[in-house]
Design a protein around this motif. Structure first.
Motif, PDB file in Angstrom:
ATOM      1  N   THR A  31       0.507  -0.608   0.246  1.00  0.00           N
ATOM      2  CA  THR A  31       0.162   0.111  -0.215  1.00  0.00           C
ATOM      3  C   THR A  31       1.070   0.950  -0.200  1.00  0.00           C
ATOM      4  OG1 THR A  31      -0.447  -0.626   2.309  1.00  0.00           O
ATOM      5  CG2 THR A  31      -2.265  -1.367   1.239  1.00  0.00           C
ATOM      6  N   GLN A  32       2.067   1.189   0.840  1.00  0.00           N
ATOM      7  CA  GLN A  32       2.777   2.253   0.637  1.00  0.00           C
ATOM      8  C   GLN A  32       3.886   3.222  -0.326  1.00  0.00           C
ATOM      9  OE1 GLN A  32       6.682   2.807   2.793  1.00  0.00           O
ATOM     10  NE2 GLN A  32       6.218   4.016   4.257  1.00  0.00           N
ATOM     11  N   PHE A  33       4.065   1.991  -1.243  1.00  0.00           N
ATOM     12  CA  PHE A  33       5.257   2.573  -2.116  1.00  0.00           C
ATOM     13  C   PHE A  33       4.466   4.081  -3.154  1.00  0.00           C
ATOM     14  CE2 PHE A  33       3.179  -0.571  -4.789  1.00  0.00           C
ATOM     15  CZ  PHE A  33       3.542  -0.982  -5.485  1.00  0.00           C
ATOM     16  N   PRO A  34       3.015   3.931  -3.910  1.00  0.00           N
ATOM     17  CA  PRO A  34       2.986   3.659  -4.743  1.00  0.00           C
ATOM     18  C   PRO A  34       2.858   5.749  -4.860  1.00  0.00           C
ATOM     19  CG  PRO A  34       1.276   2.781  -5.060  1.00  0.00           C
ATOM     20  CD  PRO A  34       2.164   2.391  -3.773  1.00  0.00           C
ATOM     21  N   ALA A  35       2.516   6.274  -3.912  1.00  0.00           N
ATOM     22  CA  ALA A  35       2.456   7.494  -2.970  1.00  0.00           C
ATOM     23  C   ALA A  35       3.690   8.314  -2.600  1.00  0.00           C
ATOM     24  CB  ALA A  35       0.984   8.128  -1.815  1.00  0.00           C
ATOM     25  N   MET A  36       4.474   7.119  -2.072  1.00  0.00           N
ATOM     26  CA  MET A  36       5.850   7.008  -1.723  1.00  0.00           C
ATOM     27  C   MET A  36       7.068   7.459  -2.564  1.00  0.00           C
ATOM     28  SD  MET A  36       8.390   7.507   0.953  1.00  0.00           S
ATOM     29  CE  MET A  36       7.252   6.861   2.154  1.00  0.00           C
ATOM     30  N   VAL A  37       6.496   7.099  -3.864  1.00  0.00           N
ATOM     31  CA  VAL A  37       7.682   7.187  -4.844  1.00  0.00           C
ATOM     32  C   VAL A  37       6.688   8.184  -5.356  1.00  0.00           C
ATOM     33  CG1 VAL A  37       7.807   6.361  -6.816  1.00  0.00           C
ATOM     34  CG2 VAL A  37       8.238   5.107  -5.035  1.00  0.00           C
ATOM     35  N   PHE A  38       5.928   9.205  -5.646  1.00  0.00           N
ATOM     36  CA  PHE A  38       5.726   9.800  -6.015  1.00  0.00           C
ATOM     37  C   PHE A  38       6.013  10.703  -5.598  1.00  0.00           C
ATOM     38  CE2 PHE A  38       2.183  12.558  -7.958  1.00  0.00           C
ATOM     39  CZ  PHE A  38       2.035  12.270  -9.281  1.00  0.00           C
ATOM     40  N   LEU A  39       5.845  11.451  -4.070  1.00  0.00           N
ATOM     41  CA  LEU A  39       6.225  12.229  -3.279  1.00  0.00           C
ATOM     42  C   LEU A  39       7.339  12.407  -3.050  1.00  0.00           C
ATOM     43  CD1 LEU A  39       3.320  12.306  -0.351  1.00  0.00           C
ATOM     44  CD2 LEU A  39       3.309  13.811  -2.168  1.00  0.00           C
ATOM     45  N   LEU A  40       8.736  11.681  -3.380  1.00  0.00           N
ATOM     46  CA  LEU A  40       9.407  11.342  -2.541  1.00  0.00           C
ATOM     47  C   LEU A  40      10.705  12.079  -3.541  1.00  0.00           C
ATOM     48  CD1 LEU A  40      11.258  11.468   0.390  1.00  0.00           C
ATOM     49  CD2 LEU A  40      11.455   8.669  -1.384  1.00  0.00           C
ATOM     50  N   LEU A  41      10.280  11.833  -5.090  1.00  0.00           N
ATOM     51  CA  LEU A  41      10.593  11.914  -6.034  1.00  0.00           C
ATOM     52  C   LEU A  41      10.044  12.555  -7.186  1.00  0.00           C
ATOM     53  CD1 LEU A  41      13.808  12.678  -7.136  1.00  0.00           C
ATOM     54  CD2 LEU A  41      14.608  10.017  -7.440  1.00  0.00           C
ATOM     55  N   TRP A  42       9.732  10.983  -7.681  1.00  0.00           N
ATOM     56  CA  TRP A  42       8.991  11.262  -8.900  1.00  0.00           C
ATOM     57  C   TRP A  42       7.929  12.117  -9.751  1.00  0.00           C
ATOM     58  CZ3 TRP A  42      12.826  10.479 -11.720  1.00  0.00           C
ATOM     59  CH2 TRP A  42      13.957   9.969 -11.854  1.00  0.00           C
ATOM     60  N   GLY A  43       7.206  12.727  -8.234  1.00  0.00           N
ATOM     61  CA  GLY A  43       6.046  13.017  -9.268  1.00  0.00           C
ATOM     62  C   GLY A  43       6.052  14.388  -9.693  1.00  0.00           C
ATOM     63  N   LEU A  44       6.642  15.159  -8.792  1.00  0.00           N
ATOM     64  CA  LEU A  44       6.885  16.501 -10.237  1.00  0.00           C
ATOM     65  C   LEU A  44       7.277  16.131 -11.360  1.00  0.00           C
ATOM     66  CD1 LEU A  44       6.593  19.472  -8.920  1.00  0.00           C
ATOM     67  CD2 LEU A  44       8.864  19.804  -9.054  1.00  0.00           C
ATOM     68  N   PRO A  45       7.979  15.467 -11.469  1.00  0.00           N
ATOM     69  CA  PRO A  45       8.904  14.884 -13.373  1.00  0.00           C
ATOM     70  C   PRO A  45       7.643  14.852 -13.877  1.00  0.00           C
ATOM     71  CG  PRO A  45      11.175  14.341 -11.278  1.00  0.00           C
ATOM     72  CD  PRO A  45       9.486  14.900 -10.864  1.00  0.00           C
ATOM     73  N   PHE A  46       6.922  13.959 -13.253  1.00  0.00           N
ATOM     74  CA  PHE A  46       6.035  13.256 -14.507  1.00  0.00           C
ATOM     75  C   PHE A  46       4.799  14.204 -14.246  1.00  0.00           C
ATOM     76  CE2 PHE A  46       1.562  11.554 -13.859  1.00  0.00           C
ATOM     77  CZ  PHE A  46       1.853  10.323 -15.131  1.00  0.00           C
ATOM     78  N   LEU A  47       4.409  15.108 -13.727  1.00  0.00           N
ATOM     79  CA  LEU A  47       3.545  15.997 -13.746  1.00  0.00           C
ATOM     80  C   LEU A  47       3.826  16.887 -14.626  1.00  0.00           C
ATOM     81  CD1 LEU A  47       1.979  16.327 -10.343  1.00  0.00           C
ATOM     82  CD2 LEU A  47       0.843  15.184 -12.075  1.00  0.00           C
ATOM     83  N   VAL A  48       5.482  17.533 -14.503  1.00  0.00           N
ATOM     84  CA  VAL A  48       5.857  18.532 -15.976  1.00  0.00           C
ATOM     85  C   VAL A  48       6.444  18.508 -16.767  1.00  0.00           C
ATOM     86  CG1 VAL A  48       7.638  20.532 -15.533  1.00  0.00           C
ATOM     87  CG2 VAL A  48       6.536  20.032 -13.488  1.00  0.00           C
ATOM     88  N   ASP A  49       6.745  16.622 -16.602  1.00  0.00           N
ATOM     89  CA  ASP A  49       7.250  16.699 -17.871  1.00  0.00           C
ATOM     90  C   ASP A  49       6.895  15.784 -18.794  1.00  0.00           C
ATOM     91  OD1 ASP A  49       9.793  17.899 -17.387  1.00  0.00           O
ATOM     92  OD2 ASP A  49      10.966  15.853 -16.114  1.00  0.00           O
TER      93      ASP A  49
END
Length: 413
Positions: free
Chosen positions: A218-236
């Motif tokens: 349960t934890q990792f989908p949000a953790m990965v998004f918030l910790l590093l890859w969320g901003l690059p995914f949403l911007v790029d």
């Protein structure tokens, strides 16, 4: 007392997630590609996950105050060193130091809650601790990102390190492990055999293993998004501006806080809701990610809002893992069992962080292929949850019956 403990956890989460809003700045500052950038968070989580069982043993043996104080010193030094780092290697070492200190916070806070509150309030107290931690994430997305844009790298990270100094002062001056007159009995056997026995006894319980896999899935989908890859995914990948992307990251944090309150109240009243909450969150997360990744071109804003709202449920659902392990272990083993459970989500996050970075480099920044690794990890975790849930349920019922018989016949503990 509990407020001091969760205050330390709040600061640790702020430091842990600070790279999540500075990923693009870090890539430019240290001149690294996606794989090297993911190594920052990967190493931090590797240290964090690797420290969970040792920290659980230390908390059971030394108590909360000593472990929290030591952890605060480490993550504060790590954050301050990261502010001054000019080279990639130095910055990596500082994130590893930060991860080591961060690893000592949450298990200590769980044990502190167990000492200062009744067992009946355990699920709610655990969710409230997670909620306070997410408030630290909120500070990162709302405040730290803006300060970073205005003041630059070194003033932002060095200034935030002052929060660690304040937290350490509060711990040293005011924190107590337990109410007066309620000190736990010290372990009677120490040394190598004590360590082996604590780990083996905790692992032997199906509830501990079920908690680990629930946390893992349960934890990792949000953790990965918030910790590093969320901003690059949403911007790029989705073409959003930094401000809009930051707003969506904030939505995850706010949703997390709401879900945390709801889940905590529900589980405190209805213990049987634990498994439906875990399975429902996994299904919803997989469904919304499938929708986003399958959408031709860029996903509409409504779909991205739905994604971030559902990701907000991941953290509170992962806390349910501790509610599987808690009744399966006696008080003197709670720290060790919590450490085992806490390894789950961070191991999954670590694996996914690395996989996303490597796949982005191999596929030329194809975010669809990179984020598809989420489904692989979810499938692995879900298979283990389904395998263990019946065994853990039967074992928990046996413990309840045994405790009732003992209470009726006044059998000494």
């Amino acid at each position: 007392m509990w407020g001091i403990g969760v205050g330390v956890y709040f600061v640790a989460i702020t430091f842990r997630t600070s790279l999540g809003v500075a990923g693009l700045d870090a890539a430019e500052r240290f001149d690294v590609n996606a794989s090297a950038l993911s190594t920052f968070s990967l190493l931090q989580l590797l240290v964090y996950a690797g420290m969970q069982i040792p920290v659980g043993l230390l908390v059971d043996r030394w108590g909360t105050k000593r472990v929290l104080a030591f952890g605060t010193v480490l993550f504060t030094l790590g954050q301050f060193g990261f502010a001054l780092s000019e080279t990639y290697g130095t910055a990596l070492a500082c994130r590893a130091l930060l991860g080591c200190g961060d690893a000592m916070t949450f298990i200590s806070v769980l044990r502190l809650g167990g000492r200062w509150f009744s067992a009946r309030r355990g699920p709610l107290i655990g969710q409230l601790a997670g909620l306070v931690g997410m408030a630290g994430n909120l500070v990162t997305t709302l405040v730290l990102a803006r300060v970073l844009a205005a003041a630059g790298w070194t003033p932002t990270f060095a200034g935030s390190a002052l929060g660690g100094v304040l937290a350490l002062t509060l711990v040293l001056l005011f924190l107590r492990d337990h109410p007066e007159g309620h000190a736990p009995a010290p372990p009677t056997r120490l040394g190598r055999d004590y360590v082996r026995r604590q780990i083996a006894d905790a692992w032997r319980e199906p509830g501990t293993r079920l908690g680990l896999w629930a946390h893992f899935t349960t934890q990792f989908p949000a953790m990965v998004f918030l910790l590093l890859w969320g901003l690059p995914f949403l911007v790029d990948a989705q073409g959003l501006g930094r401000g809009t992307a930051g707003g969506l990251l904030t939505l995850i944090v706010l949703a997390n806080m709401v879900f945390g309150l709801v889940y905590g109240q529900v589980i405190a009243r209805h213990h049987t809701a634990r498994m439906p909450i875990v399975l429902g969150t996994v299904a919803a997360t997989a469904g919304v990610w499938a929708l986003v990744l399958a959408w031709p071109g860029r996903a509409p804003m409504a779909v991205l809002v739905a994604l971030c709202t559902v990701l907000g449920a991941c953290g509170p659902a992962s806390m349910v893992g501790f509610d599987f392990a808690r009744p399966a272990n006696p008080p003197e083993r709670q720290g060790t069992a919590s450490g085992i459970v806490n390894m789950g989500g961070f191991t999954a996050s670590m694996t996914t962080l690395l996989a996303v970075g490597v796949l982005l480099d191999l596929t030329g920044d194809d975010y669809r292929a990179a984020f598809s690794t989420i489904f692989v990890l979810q499938a692995v975790g879900l298979s283990q949850i389904l395998r263990l849930r019946g065994r853990a349920r039967r074992r928990e019922r046996e413990r309840v019956v045994a405790s009732r018989v003992e209470a009726v016949h006044h059998v000494p503990a």
